[in-house]
Design a protein around this motif. Sequence first.
Motif, PDB file in Angstrom:
ATOM      1  N   LEU A  40      60.247  49.889  54.914  1.00 43.49           N
ATOM      2  CA  LEU A  40      61.057  48.682  54.735  1.00 43.49           C
ATOM      3  C   LEU A  40      62.505  48.928  55.142  1.00 43.49           C
ATOM      4  O   LEU A  40      63.117  48.098  55.819  1.00 43.49           O
ATOM      5  CB  LEU A  40      60.996  48.217  53.280  1.00 43.49           C
ATOM      6  CG  LEU A  40      59.771  47.413  52.883  1.00 43.49           C
ATOM      7  CD1 LEU A  40      59.752  47.192  51.379  1.00 43.49           C
ATOM      8  CD2 LEU A  40      59.742  46.086  53.602  1.00 43.49           C
ATOM      9  N   VAL A  72      60.550  39.420  60.602  1.00 45.88           N
ATOM     10  CA  VAL A  72      60.054  40.587  59.882  1.00 45.88           C
ATOM     11  C   VAL A  72      59.243  41.412  60.872  1.00 45.88           C
ATOM     12  O   VAL A  72      58.244  40.937  61.418  1.00 45.88           O
ATOM     13  CB  VAL A  72      59.184  40.169  58.670  1.00 45.88           C
ATOM     14  CG1 VAL A  72      58.689  41.383  57.940  1.00 45.88           C
ATOM     15  CG2 VAL A  72      59.973  39.270  57.746  1.00 45.88           C
ATOM     16  N   SER A  73      59.690  42.631  61.094  1.00 44.46           N
ATOM     17  CA  SER A  73      58.996  43.494  62.047  1.00 44.46           C
ATOM     18  C   SER A  73      57.675  43.987  61.461  1.00 44.46           C
ATOM     19  O   SER A  73      57.420  43.883  60.264  1.00 44.46           O
ATOM     20  CB  SER A  73      59.884  44.685  62.413  1.00 44.46           C
ATOM     21  OG  SER A  73      60.079  45.508  61.294  1.00 44.46           O
ATOM     22  N   ARG A  74      56.858  44.552  62.326  1.00 43.07           N
ATOM     23  CA  ARG A  74      55.559  45.070  61.875  1.00 43.07           C
ATOM     24  C   ARG A  74      55.741  46.231  60.900  1.00 43.07           C
ATOM     25  O   ARG A  74      54.955  46.396  59.973  1.00 43.07           O
ATOM     26  CB  ARG A  74      54.714  45.499  63.058  1.00 43.07           C
ATOM     27  CG  ARG A  74      54.252  44.340  63.893  1.00 43.07           C
ATOM     28  CD  ARG A  74      53.142  44.770  64.842  1.00 43.07           C
ATOM     29  NE  ARG A  74      52.882  43.739  65.821  1.00 43.07           N
ATOM     30  CZ  ARG A  74      52.008  42.762  65.644  1.00 43.07           C
ATOM     31  NH1 ARG A  74      51.344  42.711  64.520  1.00 43.07           N
ATOM     32  NH2 ARG A  74      51.817  41.860  66.574  1.00 43.07           N
ATOM     33  N   SER A  75      56.770  47.044  61.096  1.00 40.26           N
ATOM     34  CA  SER A  75      56.982  48.161  60.169  1.00 40.26           C
ATOM     35  C   SER A  75      57.402  47.639  58.796  1.00 40.26           C
ATOM     36  O   SER A  75      57.028  48.208  57.778  1.00 40.26           O
ATOM     37  CB  SER A  75      58.019  49.133  60.722  1.00 40.26           C
ATOM     38  OG  SER A  75      59.291  48.528  60.782  1.00 40.26           O
ATOM     39  N   MET A  76      58.147  46.533  58.762  1.00 38.40           N
ATOM     40  CA  MET A  76      58.508  45.948  57.471  1.00 38.40           C
ATOM     41  C   MET A  76      57.281  45.335  56.793  1.00 38.40           C
ATOM     42  O   MET A  76      57.139  45.402  55.571  1.00 38.40           O
ATOM     43  CB  MET A  76      59.602  44.900  57.654  1.00 38.40           C
ATOM     44  CG  MET A  76      60.952  45.504  57.967  1.00 38.40           C
ATOM     45  SD  MET A  76      62.245  44.261  58.150  1.00 38.40           S
ATOM     46  CE  MET A  76      62.441  43.740  56.450  1.00 38.40           C
ATOM     47  N   GLN A  77      56.397  44.740  57.578  1.00 42.03           N
ATOM     48  CA  GLN A  77      55.157  44.194  57.008  1.00 42.03           C
ATOM     49  C   GLN A  77      54.302  45.319  56.432  1.00 42.03           C
ATOM     50  O   GLN A  77      53.781  45.207  55.317  1.00 42.03           O
ATOM     51  CB  GLN A  77      54.372  43.436  58.074  1.00 42.03           C
ATOM     52  CG  GLN A  77      55.023  42.164  58.535  1.00 42.03           C
ATOM     53  CD  GLN A  77      54.304  41.537  59.714  1.00 42.03           C
ATOM     54  OE1 GLN A  77      53.368  42.108  60.261  1.00 42.03           O
ATOM     55  NE2 GLN A  77      54.759  40.360  60.118  1.00 42.03           N
ATOM     56  N   ALA A  78      54.168  46.402  57.199  1.00 43.92           N
ATOM     57  CA  ALA A  78      53.393  47.549  56.701  1.00 43.92           C
ATOM     58  C   ALA A  78      54.056  48.151  55.468  1.00 43.92           C
ATOM     59  O   ALA A  78      53.369  48.540  54.512  1.00 43.92           O
ATOM     60  CB  ALA A  78      53.255  48.603  57.800  1.00 43.92           C
ATOM     61  N   ALA A  80      55.869  46.563  53.237  1.00 45.34           N
ATOM     62  CA  ALA A  80      55.621  45.678  52.099  1.00 45.34           C
ATOM     63  C   ALA A  80      54.208  45.868  51.551  1.00 45.34           C
ATOM     64  O   ALA A  80      53.995  45.881  50.335  1.00 45.34           O
ATOM     65  CB  ALA A  80      55.839  44.230  52.508  1.00 45.34           C
ATOM     66  N   VAL A  81      53.245  46.042  52.438  1.00 40.65           N
ATOM     67  CA  VAL A  81      51.861  46.262  52.000  1.00 40.65           C
ATOM     68  C   VAL A  81      51.744  47.595  51.264  1.00 40.65           C
ATOM     69  O   VAL A  81      51.068  47.686  50.226  1.00 40.65           O
ATOM     70  CB  VAL A  81      50.891  46.196  53.208  1.00 40.65           C
ATOM     71  CG1 VAL A  81      49.513  46.698  52.840  1.00 40.65           C
ATOM     72  CG2 VAL A  81      50.820  44.775  53.749  1.00 40.65           C
TER      73      VAL A  81
END
Length: 120
Positions: A40, A72-78, A80-81
């Motif tokens: 994040l 929201v970038s993909r790394s931020m999505q990952a 958050a998960v």
Amino acid sequence: MTSDEGPPPPAATAGGSRRLLQLLVPIAGAVLLIAGIVLLVRGAGAGTVNFGFVGYITVTEEDGVFDGLVLVSRSMQAGAVLVLAGAVVLAFWVGLQAGHRRRPPVPPASAASGGDAQPG
């Protein structure tokens, strides 16, 4: 005659694996949580993101078209998960530990009433 030491009895093996699980579950939850926080933070500082074709409009600051737009970038999505998964694992472990607290034994109903368990 010599005695061969075989595998440990099942009770000792179950206790050892239980202790190992008691250590691994919170460690795994903490690792997931920390990895998610790192993703994040790194994703938030990514800077400019190209998200593709917008259209043939002229955008000025007065238009207010992109006010409040958050990418929201993909790394931020990952991240958050992973934070969510780590929090769920840690919450599960804390609940499991709270459920395993030792409670005083409850006496049987017949002993508490002082009578016989058989109907008369």
